[in-house]
Design a protein around this motif. Structure first.
Motif, PDB file in Angstrom:
ATOM      1  N   ALA A  59     -28.419  21.473  66.252  1.00 39.45           N
ATOM      2  CA  ALA A  59     -28.542  20.065  65.873  1.00 39.45           C
ATOM      3  C   ALA A  59     -27.758  19.174  66.842  1.00 39.45           C
ATOM      4  CB  ALA A  59     -28.048  19.864  64.445  1.00 39.45           C
ATOM      5  N   ARG A  60     -26.571  19.619  67.282  1.00 40.13           N
ATOM      6  CA  ARG A  60     -25.779  18.845  68.240  1.00 40.13           C
ATOM      7  C   ARG A  60     -26.441  18.795  69.604  1.00 40.13           C
ATOM      8  NH1 ARG A  60     -20.607  21.888  68.034  1.00 40.13           N
ATOM      9  NH2 ARG A  60     -21.746  23.110  66.580  1.00 40.13           N
ATOM     10  N   ALA A  61     -27.192  19.841  69.948  1.00 37.01           N
ATOM     11  CA  ALA A  61     -27.861  19.889  71.248  1.00 37.01           C
ATOM     12  C   ALA A  61     -29.143  19.068  71.242  1.00 37.01           C
ATOM     13  CB  ALA A  61     -28.161  21.336  71.628  1.00 37.01           C
ATOM     14  N   GLY A  62     -29.547  18.560  70.096  1.00 34.20           N
ATOM     15  CA  GLY A  62     -30.730  17.735  70.010  1.00 34.20           C
ATOM     16  C   GLY A  62     -32.009  18.517  69.795  1.00 34.20           C
ATOM     17  N   ILE A  63     -31.884  19.783  69.448  1.00 34.43           N
ATOM     18  CA  ILE A  63     -33.068  20.604  69.188  1.00 34.43           C
ATOM     19  C   ILE A  63     -33.571  20.285  67.787  1.00 34.43           C
ATOM     20  CG2 ILE A  63     -33.942  22.948  68.951  1.00 34.43           C
ATOM     21  CD1 ILE A  63     -31.747  23.811  70.905  1.00 34.43           C
ATOM     22  N   VAL A  64     -34.841  19.903  67.691  1.00 39.64           N
ATOM     23  CA  VAL A  64     -35.437  19.596  66.394  1.00 39.64           C
ATOM     24  C   VAL A  64     -36.121  20.855  65.880  1.00 39.64           C
ATOM     25  CG1 VAL A  64     -37.093  18.167  65.166  1.00 39.64           C
ATOM     26  CG2 VAL A  64     -35.785  17.205  67.068  1.00 39.64           C
ATOM     27  N   ILE A  65     -35.699  21.277  64.715  1.00 40.60           N
ATOM     28  CA  ILE A  65     -36.313  22.459  64.094  1.00 40.60           C
ATOM     29  C   ILE A  65     -37.369  21.961  63.133  1.00 40.60           C
ATOM     30  CG2 ILE A  65     -35.932  24.495  62.670  1.00 40.60           C
ATOM     31  CD1 ILE A  65     -33.057  24.534  63.733  1.00 40.60           C
ATOM     32  N   GLU A  66     -38.617  22.306  63.428  1.00 40.18           N
ATOM     33  CA  GLU A  66     -39.742  21.849  62.621  1.00 40.18           C
ATOM     34  C   GLU A  66     -39.861  22.712  61.370  1.00 40.18           C
ATOM     35  OE1 GLU A  66     -44.592  21.554  62.978  1.00 40.18           O
ATOM     36  OE2 GLU A  66     -43.401  21.792  64.773  1.00 40.18           O
TER      37      GLU A  66
END
Length: 95
Positions: A73-80
């Motif tokens: 989440a901090r790295a900006g990865i969006v988990i769909e």
């Protein structure tokens, strides 16, 4: 003797069964022993230690998963979040 007639109960070799209350077994109590013969405090302590070890392992895995999710989440990865269970890997339904 008539071949189609039912013989009298007195000539039967089987004894009648005792009457059972109607209710299909609901409401009956069955005594189940909680301890097996030969098992004692050692088995209980062993099981308790195993359960504590499993609990510690699950907590560790949960913390590890939470740490990975937070890092993503901090790295900006969006988990769909998927709409379908993993039984349908070729179908994607996005409402």
């Amino acid at each position: 003797m008539n071949p189609g007639s039912v013989p009298a109960a007195s000539s039967s070799r089987l004894s009648p069964l005792p009457p059972e209350p109607a209710g299909f077994g609901f409401g009956r109590t069955v005594d189940v022993p909680l301890d097996r013969p030969g098992s004692g405090a050692q088995d209980l302590k062993k099981k308790e230690k195993e359960l504590q070890a499993k609990e510690a392992e699950l907590k560790r895995r949960e913390q590890d998963l939470k740490r990975k999710e937070d890092a993503a989440a901090r790295a900006g990865i969006v988990i769909e979040v998927k709409n379908w269970p993993p039984l349908f890997p070729l179908i994607h339904h996005d409402i």
